[in-house]
Design a protein around this motif. Structure first.
Motif, PDB file in Angstrom:
ATOM      1  N   GLY A  13       0.802  -1.220   0.000  1.00  0.00           N
ATOM      2  CA  GLY A  13       0.000   0.000   0.000  1.00  0.00           C
ATOM      3  C   GLY A  13       0.833   1.267   0.000  1.00  0.00           C
ATOM      4  N   VAL A  14       2.149   1.126  -0.195  1.00  0.00           N
ATOM      5  CA  VAL A  14       3.020   2.300  -0.264  1.00  0.00           C
ATOM      6  C   VAL A  14       2.647   3.076  -1.528  1.00  0.00           C
ATOM      7  CG1 VAL A  14       5.410   3.108  -0.407  1.00  0.00           C
ATOM      8  CG2 VAL A  14       4.878   1.039   0.910  1.00  0.00           C
ATOM      9  N   MET A  34       8.366   5.633  14.947  1.00  0.00           N
ATOM     10  CA  MET A  34       7.531   6.362  15.902  1.00  0.00           C
ATOM     11  C   MET A  34       6.877   5.426  16.915  1.00  0.00           C
ATOM     12  SD  MET A  34       5.625   9.009  13.379  1.00  0.00           S
ATOM     13  CE  MET A  34       5.525  10.563  14.242  1.00  0.00           C
ATOM     14  N   SER A  35       6.885   5.846  18.188  1.00  0.00           N
ATOM     15  CA  SER A  35       6.274   5.016  19.235  1.00  0.00           C
ATOM     16  C   SER A  35       4.763   4.917  19.051  1.00  0.00           C
ATOM     17  CB  SER A  35       6.621   5.558  20.615  1.00  0.00           C
ATOM     18  OG  SER A  35       6.238   6.906  20.722  1.00  0.00           O
ATOM     19  N   LYS A  36       4.126   5.960  18.489  1.00  0.00           N
ATOM     20  CA  LYS A  36       2.668   5.892  18.295  1.00  0.00           C
ATOM     21  C   LYS A  36       2.279   4.816  17.271  1.00  0.00           C
ATOM     22  CE  LYS A  36       1.610   9.112  14.567  1.00  0.00           C
ATOM     23  NZ  LYS A  36       0.691  10.139  14.116  1.00  0.00           N
ATOM     24  N   ASN A  37       3.237   4.380  16.475  1.00  0.00           N
ATOM     25  CA  ASN A  37       3.007   3.297  15.513  1.00  0.00           C
ATOM     26  C   ASN A  37       3.563   1.967  16.020  1.00  0.00           C
ATOM     27  OD1 ASN A  37       1.766   5.040  13.632  1.00  0.00           O
ATOM     28  ND2 ASN A  37       3.759   5.747  12.946  1.00  0.00           N
ATOM     29  N   GLU A  73      -4.142  -0.435  12.778  1.00  0.00           N
ATOM     30  CA  GLU A  73      -4.128   0.253  11.492  1.00  0.00           C
ATOM     31  C   GLU A  73      -2.884   1.128  11.375  1.00  0.00           C
ATOM     32  OE1 GLU A  73      -7.433   2.641   8.978  1.00  0.00           O
ATOM     33  OE2 GLU A  73      -6.943   3.525  10.904  1.00  0.00           O
ATOM     34  N   HIS A  74      -2.180   0.970  10.282  1.00  0.00           N
ATOM     35  CA  HIS A  74      -1.038   1.839   9.982  1.00  0.00           C
ATOM     36  C   HIS A  74      -1.468   2.790   8.875  1.00  0.00           C
ATOM     37  CE1 HIS A  74       2.304   0.121  12.283  1.00  0.00           C
ATOM     38  NE2 HIS A  74       1.645  -1.020  12.168  1.00  0.00           N
ATOM     39  N   ARG A  75      -1.316   4.096   9.130  1.00  0.00           N
ATOM     40  CA  ARG A  75      -1.615   5.108   8.118  1.00  0.00           C
ATOM     41  C   ARG A  75      -0.347   5.914   7.888  1.00  0.00           C
ATOM     42  NH1 ARG A  75      -6.585   4.887   6.571  1.00  0.00           N
ATOM     43  NH2 ARG A  75      -6.449   6.741   5.296  1.00  0.00           N
ATOM     44  N   SER A  82       0.019  14.214   0.003  1.00  0.00           N
ATOM     45  CA  SER A  82      -1.204  15.008  -0.088  1.00  0.00           C
ATOM     46  C   SER A  82      -2.292  14.499   0.864  1.00  0.00           C
ATOM     47  CB  SER A  82      -1.723  15.011  -1.530  1.00  0.00           C
ATOM     48  OG  SER A  82      -1.930  13.677  -1.963  1.00  0.00           O
ATOM     49  N   ARG A  83      -2.199  13.227   1.257  1.00  0.00           N
ATOM     50  CA  ARG A  83      -3.181  12.640   2.184  1.00  0.00           C
ATOM     51  C   ARG A  83      -2.518  11.473   2.898  1.00  0.00           C
ATOM     52  NH1 ARG A  83      -5.456   7.867   0.188  1.00  0.00           N
ATOM     53  NH2 ARG A  83      -5.043   7.399  -2.004  1.00  0.00           N
ATOM     54  N   SER A  84      -3.252  10.824   3.796  1.00  0.00           N
ATOM     55  CA  SER A  84      -2.689   9.648   4.454  1.00  0.00           C
ATOM     56  C   SER A  84      -3.046   8.401   3.642  1.00  0.00           C
ATOM     57  CB  SER A  84      -3.207   9.536   5.888  1.00  0.00           C
ATOM     58  OG  SER A  84      -4.573   9.229   5.897  1.00  0.00           O
TER      59      SER A  84
END
Length: 108
Positions: A13-14, A34-37, A73-75, A82-84
């Motif tokens: 999905g990259v 990132m720790s949030k991920n 979920e990874h965004r 331009s978006r996630s």
């Protein structure tokens, strides 16, 4: 040192073709550190690969792989995008990867 394949995840999905490959690699490194991920220290990112929109991320520690896989979920988000973009993260498996490559290769 755990085998490299055990410390690697496959990312699908990259977003393909939006940014230079090295910029997209940087964005992936940042995301997975990132720790949030649920991330951690990234040893290596392989992008682009033979498959469009696919990257391989290798972590320094095996535990990070388990944490990253547990995240619902990874965004992929970055000001340069331009978006996630939703990413699918799966455990690396040599048999599966070889099989996928085999399917993508033209017959001899």
């Amino acid at each position: 040192q755990t085998a490299k394949s055990a410390r690697t995840v496959v990312i699908t999905g990259v977003p393909d073709g939006l940014l230079h490959d090295d910029v997209m690699t940087d964005i992936l490194v940042i995301h997975f550190q990132m720790s949030k991920n649920n991330g951690g220290d990234v040893e290596e990112v392989i992008y682009p690969t033979m498959q469009r929109g696919v990257a391989y991320v290798t972590f320094e520690d095996q535990e990070v792989v388990d944490r990253v896989l547990k995240k619902d979920e990874h965004r992929l988000e970055d000001k340069r995008l331009s978006r996630s973009y939703p990413l699918k993260v799966t455990r690396y498996c040599e048999h599966v990867s070889t099989f996928i490559i085999y399917l993508l290769l033209p017959p001899l």
